[in-house]
Design an enzyme around this catalytic site. Structure first.
Site, PDB file in Angstrom:
ATOM      1  N   CYS A   1       0.837  -1.315   0.116  1.00  0.00           N
ATOM      2  CA  CYS A   1       0.069   0.177   0.182  1.00  0.00           C
ATOM      3  C   CYS A   1       1.088   1.400  -0.014  1.00  0.00           C
ATOM      4  CB  CYS A   1      -0.926   0.051   1.339  1.00  0.00           C
ATOM      5  SG  CYS A   1      -0.216  -0.439   2.782  1.00  0.00           S
TER       6      CYS A   1
ATOM      7  N   HIS B   1      -2.476   6.450   4.951  1.00  0.00           N
ATOM      8  CA  HIS B   1      -0.981   6.500   5.325  1.00  0.00           C
ATOM      9  C   HIS B   1      -0.404   7.891   4.640  1.00  0.00           C
ATOM     10  CE1 HIS B   1      -0.916   2.441   6.265  1.00  0.00           C
ATOM     11  NE2 HIS B   1      -0.424   1.716   5.222  1.00  0.00           N
TER      12      HIS B   1
END
Length: 352
Positions: free
Chosen positions: A149, A261
């Site tokens: 990711c 994130h």
């Protein structure tokens, strides 16, 4: 933000056109990423004639909702993949190594979200905005790897810049949400926060240390060279996806954020690339939303990125300490864009 046009890559069709739609299976459908895959397939109106949801024996027999209908979860160990066109896997590396080959042998294209196949030289590692042409490799073994990711959001931001001026080196520090470690990690942050606010002891199970009101500079296991496996993934995957001799170093940190994130990325180019040029290039790039106005303190944060499809780029500025270098702040929803959406975008290429 421009929508993804697959960079104009012209390929022969992977799967024959089916007016009634395709048979699609989501493996690991009861997990955080699996459920998001189902949501995105419905939202994007992926042409499906039959949706199949598969998970471990613990979840078999339960039901999941897809596009307003309840579907019974099937057991991965006993499921027969014959007739499935595309399988989106998010069941972990061991399960993928065991089951992805038998799905592929049955004629199914597998898009796997684990790290099991990413660095296999015979398997395509694909981010649709960056290297859709790599999918040609999948015609042989029918397995396609979804990158890490953190890697996905970074290379989406790097590729448009690299196409203008080649990148020489990348130094990235990540600030990663707990959802990257799954549903138990989300619950651990919530439970620890409640406990501490009530003056109680915070119990630690998922993470190596308390995550609530803390940061942990440790994601995945440590390697012999002192890097963690998560850091090594970012370093190796970036080079494979970008198909360039780029020096990459990383420090990955877990932070007490549920979704989204963030990354502080320092990029060194082979020639001059200033902040104004970078801002213009990224503003025209597929899948990117530039939010960068210091005068109004306008910048991207994970709280805003959560639930969105874009990779958000902010704090674009010249690095005055070193030649041909820039700083970028890159944010994305790690479960959505960093896993589920990327897999669905790959599936969309397979049916075009």
């Amino acid at each position: 933000m421009k929508t993804n046009s697959m960079s104009g890559v012209d390929m022969e069709r992977f799967l024959p056109e089916k007016e009634a739609g395709y048979v699609v299976a989501v493996i690991g459908a009861t997990g955080t990423v699996g459920k998001t895959m189902l949501e995105i397939l419905a939202e994007r109106k992926f042409p499906i004639s039959k949706m199949i949801v598969v998970a471990s024996s613990r979840s078999a027999g339960s039901t999941l909702e897809f596009d307003g209908k309840d579907i019974v979860v099937q057991d991965l160990d006993t499921f027969d993949p014959e007739g499935v066109d595309i399988a989106l896997f998010s069941a972990g590396g061991e399960r993928s190594l065991e089951h992805a080959p038998r799905f592929a042998e049955a004629g199914c294209y597998v898009v796997d979200n684990s790290s099991a196949w990413r660095m296999d030289e015979t398997v395509a590692l694909v981010v649709p905005e960056v290297n859709p042409h790599a999918l040609e490799m999948a015609r042989q073994n029918r397995i396609i790897a979804n990158p890490n990711c953190s890697t996905i959001q970074m290379v989406v931001a790097l590729k448009p810049l690299h196409d203008v001026v080649p990148i020489e080196r990348v130094n990235v520090s990540t600030y990663q949400a707990v959802s990257g470690a799954g549903a138990p990690a989300i619950e651990e942050l919530a439970q620890q926060t409640r406990s501490l606010l009530n003056g109680e002891e915070a119990k630690t199970d998922v993470f190596p240390a308390r995550i609530a009101f803390n940061v942990i500079p440790h994601i995945d296991v440590f390697m012999e060279d002192g890097y963690t496996k998560e850091e090594r993934k970012m370093m190796d995957e970036t080079v494979k996806i970008m198909e360039a001799d780029i020096a990459v170093t990383a420090t990955t940190v877990r932070v007490p954020v549920f979704y989204g994130h963030s990354e502080a990325v320092n990029v060194t180019f082979t020639a001059d690339m200033d902040a104004d040029q970078a801002r213009e290039v990224l503003g025209d790039a597929e899948g990117i939303c530039v939010v960068d106005d210091p005068s109004t303190e306008d910048y991207a944060m994970p709280s805003e990125a959560a639930g969105t499809d874009a990779v958000w780029v902010s704090r674009i500025r010249n690095d005055n300490s070193f030649r041909n270098s820039l700083h970028l702040w890159v944010v994305a929803d790690n479960v959505r864009k960093g896993a589920a959406l990327n897999a669905v975008q790959i599936a969309e290429i397979l049916i075009r």
